[in-house]
Design a protein around this motif. Structure first.
Motif, short mmCIF file in Angstrom:
data_model
loop_
_atom_site.label_atom_id
_atom_site.label_comp_id
_atom_site.label_asym_id
_atom_site.label_seq_id
_atom_site.Cartn_x
_atom_site.Cartn_y
_atom_site.Cartn_z
N PRO A 105 -69.40 -34.63 -17.24
CA PRO A 105 -69.40 -35.70 -18.26
C PRO A 105 -70.81 -36.01 -18.75
N PRO A 106 -70.92 -36.64 -19.92
CA PRO A 106 -72.23 -37.13 -20.36
C PRO A 106 -72.77 -38.15 -19.37
N SER A 107 -74.05 -38.11 -19.14
CA SER A 107 -74.67 -38.99 -18.16
C SER A 107 -74.70 -40.43 -18.67
N SER A 108 -74.51 -41.37 -17.75
CA SER A 108 -74.70 -42.81 -17.95
C SER A 108 -73.70 -43.45 -18.91
N LEU A 109 -72.58 -42.78 -19.20
CA LEU A 109 -71.55 -43.37 -20.06
C LEU A 109 -70.28 -43.62 -19.25
N ASP A 110 -69.57 -44.69 -19.58
CA ASP A 110 -68.31 -45.02 -18.91
C ASP A 110 -67.19 -44.25 -19.62
N ILE A 111 -66.86 -43.09 -19.10
CA ILE A 111 -65.93 -42.18 -19.76
C ILE A 111 -64.49 -42.46 -19.34
N ASP A 112 -63.60 -42.45 -20.31
CA ASP A 112 -62.16 -42.54 -20.07
C ASP A 112 -61.65 -41.10 -19.92
N PHE A 113 -61.47 -40.67 -18.69
CA PHE A 113 -61.09 -39.28 -18.45
C PHE A 113 -59.65 -38.99 -18.84
N GLU A 114 -58.81 -40.01 -18.90
CA GLU A 114 -57.42 -39.80 -19.29
C GLU A 114 -57.32 -39.38 -20.77
N ARG A 115 -58.17 -39.93 -21.60
CA ARG A 115 -58.12 -39.60 -23.02
C ARG A 115 -58.99 -38.40 -23.38
N SER A 116 -59.96 -38.09 -22.57
CA SER A 116 -60.88 -36.99 -22.86
C SER A 116 -60.18 -35.65 -22.64
N ARG A 117 -60.72 -34.60 -23.29
CA ARG A 117 -60.06 -33.30 -23.16
C ARG A 117 -61.05 -32.16 -23.35
#
Length: 235
Positions: A105-117
């Motif tokens: 993932p990109p560093s230092s970001l709060d990523i929503d892994f459910e929506r990411s692809r």
């Protein structure tokens, strides 16, 4: 790796060091990623160590990974990058990434892994064997001294040659934000192939995706780079 490859790689690294010395950048190459984490915390606090190189999440040893740090004459960190090698065997990178893309993932970001692809391009389907992941690429732009000078091309090739001399990988790949790729940074780094639309990250607080390219090269591509005079790349 052939003796000719070793000779070309050593010559290119020597030329790289000469150019970087003239730009007053000193280079350190290391394998201790806890030390690297501490360096980033001091000099690059807004971009902490990324998950692909976090020794708490990955197996990081002197035999499979290294980092590069560049400093100015005052000791300030002005450049970083890192490489990690792993064996895919007969498994295609496309299949590996479908299961493991959330580890990049990109560093230092709060990523929503459910929506990411992740979406595999044709290049990822052919990448197998001994593979290097290239990341943590950063060059200080606060003074305007380094960006646009050709130094990024030298630094990228320095990392490729270091990986070649250590491991002779079949492939090297990395990910790059769309906006950065559109500005030609992949070419300046030395990458000969780029695939758009590979990654789409969503932050938890936004419906706007962050899109990423995959950049990659085969061993023969790196050998081709090794045959090109470095001094022609620097303004």
């Amino acid at each position: 790796m052939s003796i000719h490859d070793i000779y070309d790689g050593a010559q290119l690294i020597a030329a790289s060091m000469d150019i970087l010395t003239r730009h007053k950048i000193s280079i350190t190459v290391g394998e201790d990623f806890e030390e690297y984490r501490e360096t980033l915390a001091e000099w690059r606090p807004d971009q902490p160590l990324g998950a692909p190189f976090d020794p708490n999440l990955q197996t990081m040893t002197a035999s499979n990974s290294f980092w590069i740090v560049g400093r100015d004459p005052m000791g300030k960190v002005v450049h970083t990058q890192a490489m990690r090698m792993f064996e895919l065997g007969d498994v295609a990178l496309s299949d590996h990434m479908r299961e493991h893309f959330i580890e990049y993932p990109p560093s230092s970001l709060d990523i929503d892994f459910e929506r990411s692809r992740y979406r595999a391009g044709p290049g990822a389907r052919q990448i197998r064997g001994r593979v290097c992941y290239h990341g943590e690429v950063w060059l200080d732009g606060s003074t305007g001294q380094y960006r646009g000078s050709g130094v990024s091309s030298v630094l990228g090739r320095f990392a490729f040659m270091t990986a070649m001399l250590r491991w002779s990988p079949d492939w090297v790949f990395g990910f790059m934000p769309k906006g950065v790729a559109w500005k030609g940074f992949a070419e300046r780094q030395g990458y000969m192939h780029a695939e758009p639309g590979v990654l789409r990250w969503y932050r938890r607080d936004s419906d706007l995706p962050l899109e990423g390219f995959m950049v990659y090269m085969a061993r023969d591509d790196i050998r081709y780079l090794m045959s090109m005079p470095l001094h022609e790349l620097v303004a």
